[in-house]
Write a protein that holds these residues in place. Structure first.
Motif, mmCIF file in Angstrom:
data_model
loop_
_atom_site.group_PDB
_atom_site.id
_atom_site.type_symbol
_atom_site.label_atom_id
_atom_site.label_comp_id
_atom_site.label_asym_id
_atom_site.label_seq_id
_atom_site.Cartn_x
_atom_site.Cartn_y
_atom_site.Cartn_z
ATOM 1 N N HIS A 1 101.661 43.403 39.810
ATOM 2 C CA HIS A 1 100.791 43.566 38.876
ATOM 3 C C HIS A 1 101.266 44.385 38.233
ATOM 4 C CE1 HIS A 1 99.480 44.412 42.607
ATOM 5 N NE2 HIS A 1 98.787 46.152 41.565
ATOM 6 N N GLY A 2 101.221 45.508 36.870
ATOM 7 C CA GLY A 2 101.332 47.098 36.694
ATOM 8 C C GLY A 2 102.958 46.939 36.385
ATOM 9 N N ASP B 1 95.021 46.346 45.240
ATOM 10 C CA ASP B 1 94.534 47.803 44.701
ATOM 11 C C ASP B 1 95.049 48.985 45.476
ATOM 12 O OD1 ASP B 1 92.862 47.530 42.299
ATOM 13 O OD2 ASP B 1 92.221 49.022 43.210
ATOM 14 N N ILE B 2 94.947 50.066 44.610
ATOM 15 C CA ILE B 2 94.940 51.041 45.719
ATOM 16 C C ILE B 2 93.412 51.273 45.970
ATOM 17 C CG2 ILE B 2 94.342 52.744 43.765
ATOM 18 C CD1 ILE B 2 97.012 54.577 45.111
ATOM 19 N N VAL B 3 92.750 51.055 45.574
ATOM 20 C CA VAL B 3 91.112 51.669 46.183
ATOM 21 C C VAL B 3 91.137 50.797 46.948
ATOM 22 C CG1 VAL B 3 88.762 50.491 44.890
ATOM 23 C CG2 VAL B 3 90.212 51.791 44.113
ATOM 24 N N HIS B 4 91.301 49.355 47.541
ATOM 25 C CA HIS B 4 90.896 48.755 48.800
ATOM 26 C C HIS B 4 92.487 48.699 49.499
ATOM 27 C CE1 HIS B 4 87.417 46.380 47.101
ATOM 28 N NE2 HIS B 4 88.275 46.178 46.442
ATOM 29 N N ALA C 1 101.248 51.456 46.944
ATOM 30 C CA ALA C 1 99.822 51.444 46.507
ATOM 31 C C ALA C 1 99.366 52.010 45.094
ATOM 32 C CB ALA C 1 98.721 51.824 47.564
ATOM 33 N N THR C 2 98.326 50.790 44.224
ATOM 34 C CA THR C 2 98.833 51.312 42.418
ATOM 35 C C THR C 2 97.483 50.271 42.075
ATOM 36 O OG1 THR C 2 99.996 50.768 40.501
ATOM 37 C CG2 THR C 2 99.991 49.278 42.490
ATOM 38 N N PRO C 3 97.318 50.453 41.553
ATOM 39 C CA PRO C 3 95.023 50.227 40.933
ATOM 40 C C PRO C 3 95.584 49.361 39.889
ATOM 41 C CG PRO C 3 96.045 52.605 39.128
ATOM 42 C CD PRO C 3 96.626 52.298 40.422
ATOM 43 N N GLY C 4 95.053 48.121 39.481
ATOM 44 C CA GLY C 4 95.727 47.359 39.119
ATOM 45 C C GLY C 4 95.140 46.062 39.941
#
Lengths: 328, 328, 328, 328, 328, 328
Positions: free
Chosen positions: C201-202, C259-262, C269-272
């Motif tokens: 992703h990303g 996801d960077i949140v998890h 790490a990155t969103p998405g």
């Protein structure tokens, strides 16, 4: 009389009293009233808030004792109006009684005070809904026992949102935070079949506890099952099953039901849990039900929080429950 | 027999046992021995380490219960050789007994176990020096009482490094962490005039406690006075005053004696306190004194630490004390 | 013989050995056995855990070398019983071999040791499943090459959960963490068409790498596609496609797929990205498949973690995989 | 030609070039020049800054590779005027050459580049003082070897500010960060008696290293001794002893010489060390000495910093050295 | 009348009013009185506290606006008794007026309110000492101008503890936090020769500001000079020089005078500064002087704090000043 | 001419200029061009980036002023190739103009500069799309007013992603960050019915603002509604409704629309919000629409970020928007 010479100052710590010129953008701390110098007329209030800052009874070290103050601080940034539901909580009258006094070294004594606080609430203003802010989960046993003491003939059901069964053995641990549901069953305050636990997940319940739960007839839905069936449906079914059998449903929310991403401050936070919007939905539905007559929020250690993510989730949980309550 | 096929691996968690091919750059965790499967010959050891992970007895919330493990983890990066004094601690034999078991909800029971652990140490290997890692300051009362129980005819003196008097009233608070010196005086375990408290500072001792201290004949030196006169001199004088009057000097180190800059992890950390090199100097001098027969380090909450600054200071404190001990 | 005088103490660092009186609420660290003083009977074990603390080979600075110890510490709070699947992992026998020794400055040498550790595992106890805890993704090339060296006639497939192709050029970077899949293809250890990469992703894969992947016949599914089709289906399809063509499927989990949140602790790490419950589902399905014979978890830098969110996700990933394994 | 239409904007990342209308409140990043499109006239410069972002050679995991960029970012908030000494550094011409290129997996290759960077500096602009920003301490060996390669007939002395001897064995560890002084002695680049190490403290040097140091004739002063005698005197004496015997004194500053309170970002930071104002004083005195012809600052991992405390101390250290340099 | 039924509860946010049964271990927040519903008798009070939460006027981004609340929160853990000096602050009567109201976007308007708050204090209760809690240093200009407006015939001197001259040009920056002393000189509120600035350090004052200071006749002592001569002597001399020439000495404490280790929360915190115990000593001496008639504490951004180190130092600074005041 | 002697060095801060040998793995900071010494040919560019570092106009303290630099730093780790959509952003030419100059104390003046920057962009290169990086939401009012000033005959619509209405009263607050939409409506720059606000949630909009919104004809969709209907559909419908009625759609993204878990750095971050992948989807769809001619990203305070989670989400938001733009 002398005029107050400081028009350019805000007074510090001024006690707010509901005034006629109530502004629309009321903040939660301006709405919830505090106990002042004189005894209030208890009959005025729909809901009483009770802080229960006990976490010495936790199995792992916890500063959940700081949660009541943390929530009170955090709700200063929340308003009373819920845009999504077009409901203004300000229609309710809510009073914050403060915190149960804590003994430094005698946990049993403190537990007794907690129970008596519930008895006093049920005696002096039985029509108001008590909303208790823990503290750890051990307080739920005492609060429910207090309810039972005040209403000995009532049948009580429990709707529990939790990662754990909380069925560990009080004979070994004492009245600790892993034991409240077992305490209530063993003291015959609540029957196992009237307990509905939703959101259990991960590798945090020993197999023997599942066996105990099965034998006691406890109803439980793991997080994975709950997400497959939809949180709303699961909650609605639990309420539907309870409503014919019990007089009072006590809603207990262990914040460790949240995924670690949404509620990192729970001492036992772990991945694979509930998302905050699912929790808000769950308690709002519970709030709508007329037999849900008490609620608590427990096991949130503000020192473990990341920013104020978890504390804000706890406040939102409380306000979502009250949103449901407005619909009754 | 099969050969071990993994020359390229380090074994995990291997119990270290002192071997003939002892390498020079011994790390502290390789030097301190642990209790293994069989009972060790206690007579071999100069020093026993005892973890006392109790902090439920703290007035403010504390995770000092996590300090013994935090220190054990931190000392893995320390060696045994003190370059400044040209002393290698490896000349001492030290055994780590592990931790006193903790009851989740019954603090009194835990306190009893702590006292009995000291009694057992004094009974089974009375020539070794017990070095206890708290936990909060309430444990000192039990450890000293244990000593007294094992040696009823000894006169005990206390050398205390602390921000506080620890003379608060156990009748109000129970046996909490603000009360140990008062407990010891009231139980006649220690006489007030044999207590020397050094490093008190700031706005953290109520005036009534000073009055109590004066009436009990306690000797105290504030941090400001101590710095003016030199920490070394102050410690030496205290030891000199005690040595003729008591049989045993118990050294208790409350890590909140440190300035908040040097020991931020103490729950009561505050500016204006002792610097870490002053503390190291103080305990090294105490370690040299033949009548200092027991030591504890208390009130360090690793969750409040900034990096591992305070925990490293605690380890260094322990090692400085043992450096002094090697000089006896 | 003398009795052990300390009933009130827990022994420190006691090596756990599986005993007849196994309690139900077994914690993971009590279940997984460590190598002790004598050579174990390797035939007893279903799974071997291998720590591979190498992250000097990372393109960006990484302390993924600390991940094996961080996971071992974190799994002390996990039990062995998976309530959701009603499976107790304790039915498996698992041994932790410890860590591959690391050279401070010679990465090539360390890589060789990693490969030889895999060869030794496949030689001495070929029926056990190796579960390797990185370190960075460069170790996967060496582990798979070790497998190939031990089993030269096997066809190997790779199921990769990753944000990246890991197809960067080892001629430029050396055997770094962006290159393992390309290394394996160029050394003809694995054919491109037997690589299935899920979760990319990303904006983190150069277009030329996509071109390389297409030319090499690599199968890949971006995160967005995977979520549309359902992670479970995507994994099942990949396994179905591989099972007829290869002898062994190696599962490699780059924690930056989260996801960077998890999974904030992944250096990239990155969103998405993937959510943790999706990852748990994915590896559980893979764990069920009889041809998945090795697994690794890489690229998690505990120093970048927020609390222990990512490390707990890594432990849960390992346990979910083993849950699937119990179903075989 | 078109006029630039944006008087209300600051341009991003504009290369600063020293202009005639130099303002008084020059910031350090406006004063230090960068290499632009064309080759500068090297003869103009008093000092060259060289970033050496290598920390893969560290014994413990380190992100000291990020220090050069962290210092460049931090010095944007420093001015060039030293009020205490009434000296404006802007009188010096300083150029920042950028960073030595790093190979991802071949540490030996990178070490060679570092050495060649020093050779190039000594060849192309031998009158400028090289000021190198590490990276870890392994770079010092290569930088001094580069100096020796460029000036084979010079006798080199080393003034080292450090917690450690850095005399560990390169035969075991390779050219790691614990070994540079031993490398230089064994390669006969520097004689042991021309090494002065000041600030050693704590339990972090094995006894065998002290033996090695004694045998090699290295001069060393522990932190405790240095503080007793005064840092200034100790530095002045070391310089006085070296000045008659060597042609060039290389000043190497390992930031772990600082107390953990003043320099928490050093991977080996520990209590009992130097205070930042002592370090500033020490390097300023060294900067004044005409034989101090090169300086480095090493072993600062910005990811471990608390705020930017340590990075600011490193910048201040560099500027204090240059303050001394202005006095020559 | 109904009895209050909750003996087991603490009331939340109860306004404290000084009672006859004053307990000895009075906490600061129980001692300092707040403005309640009715206008207090201003003549009763020795000291008034004024919060000035303005930091939009800061050159760099600052949340110093949150300092007054942070200090009020922090002083709940301080008692009133100063053991070192045997002085109980409770002998003073202190009232907290709250905060000056802030306009969101009109800084000039807010500045006007600050000035008027000082005028009101000097008009309504001119015998009380105003103690203002910033906010950034721009407020000092307005507070001193307010004093001058109320007492046009007084000659005012300034004792400033600061890293900076605060002589930057308000014509360029507006009335920002780098400019207050220049504003006061240019508006002829204070003469340059009646300004004593102590503690300047580092590379944070442009040379042109030193020139301005010299031309204006400002007295200044750098941190290095101050430490050589002793902070106490330097303060005493400054007071001695001012006392014959001015009617009122205004003490302004910019918290960035502290070393970054002691006061990390100052937006401009830097190494090489004052230690907290030096600051406490300095303000205590100033507090004793009868001509010191106002004090402020500015430029502390609680969001930058490490723990509550800096905020506690600010509270201790305030209490040390009041300790001195008790000696008048 | 002399050859550059440093093949082994990277030059610091070298201005990147698009070269013929453009490598495939272009990073975002290598792709986006900066303004250099000479005036660029504006006609070359598709998109201009404008930093607007104003957050003094925020109701709560905010360091959103640091967001433009934080985003520029963060996008160094992003590439230009979007694998999911198989689109390489490098096909666009983008120039970064830098930041609008900020007055320290005069917010009105700064607002004027912001408006004039937009006017200049629309005048000098009207075909490029301005992409503004706030700063707080007050800047949107000025940017849209600047657009209107440059294009007085255009009808403007607003697509707003936000937790709040931003309809608070500028007469009370001044042109603060809670007011921009109301400012635009009251100045008749935009009609209420051409505002579509998506993502409102929680207890953060007073009821009176909803009333205002209804009366002004503003279209809004709460987060709960948006998730039920699907973000994509909601965005598409809003665009479809606007496209026939307006000439230009201005897309404004308040980062507080994100759930606190995905965007903790927004000063008003709260649970119950949008997930990052939903936001990326939303802006990508908007980016595809030919009438969306300007975009901004506001209210992200990097000091509140957890790691760089929120800043990375902001960069991804910008790149997703540009991905859509490539599809036009």
């Amino acid at each position: 009389m002398m005029r107050y010479p400081y028009p350019m100052l805000d007074k510090p710590n001024r006690i707010w009293s509901r005034q006629t010129d109530q502004k629309e953008d009321l903040k939660v701390h301006e709405w919830i009233e505090n106990v002042g110098e004189s005894v209030p007329d208890w009959r005025d209030y729909d809901v009483t808030i009770l802080g229960v800052p006990l976490s010495k009874s936790s199995i792992s070290t916890s500063a959940a004792s700081e949660n009541p103050e943390a929530m009170r601080e955090a709700w200063k940034s929340f308003g009373t109006y819920n845009l999504d539901e077009d409901i203004d909580l300000a229609q309710l009258k809510v009073i914050d009684l403060g915190n149960v006094k804590q003994h430094v070294t005698d946990i049993e004594y403190t537990h007794k005070q907690i129970q008596e606080a519930m008895v006093a609430m049920r005696t002096h203003h039985p029509h108001t809904l008590p909303l208790s802010l823990g503290g750890d989960h051990s307080i739920t046993a005492k609060l429910v026992e207090g309810w039972k003491q005040a209403h000995p003939n009532e049948t009580i059901g429990i709707l529990q949102l939790d990662t754990h069964f909380d069925l560990r053995d009080p004979n070994t641990l004492g009245p600790a935070n892993g034991t409240p549901i077992r305490q209530l069953i063993e003291s015959e305050t609540v029957q196992g079949e009237y307990v509905h636990n939703i959101g259990l997940h991960g590798f945090f319940n020993a197999k023997e506890l599942k066996t105990y739960a099965d034998e006691a007839g406890i109803h439980y839905t793991t997080m994975k099952q709950a997400r497959k069936r939809g949180i709303s449906s699961v909650i609605e079914e639990a309420l539907a099953q309870l409503e014919d059998k019990v007089d009072t449903i006590y809603l207990t929310t262990d914040m460790d039901v949240l995924d670690i991403v949404h509620g990192p401050a729970a001492p036992a936070a772990t991945p694979g849990g509930m998302y905050s919007e699912e929790l808000f939905e769950a308690v709002q539905i519970a709030g709508e039900h007329p037999k849900v007559k008490a609620m608590d929020i427990v096991c949130l250690d503000p020192r473990k929080d990341v920013g104020t993510k978890s504390v804000k989730a706890a406040v939102h949980t409380m306000l979502s429950f009250l949103t449901g309550y407005c619909r009754r």
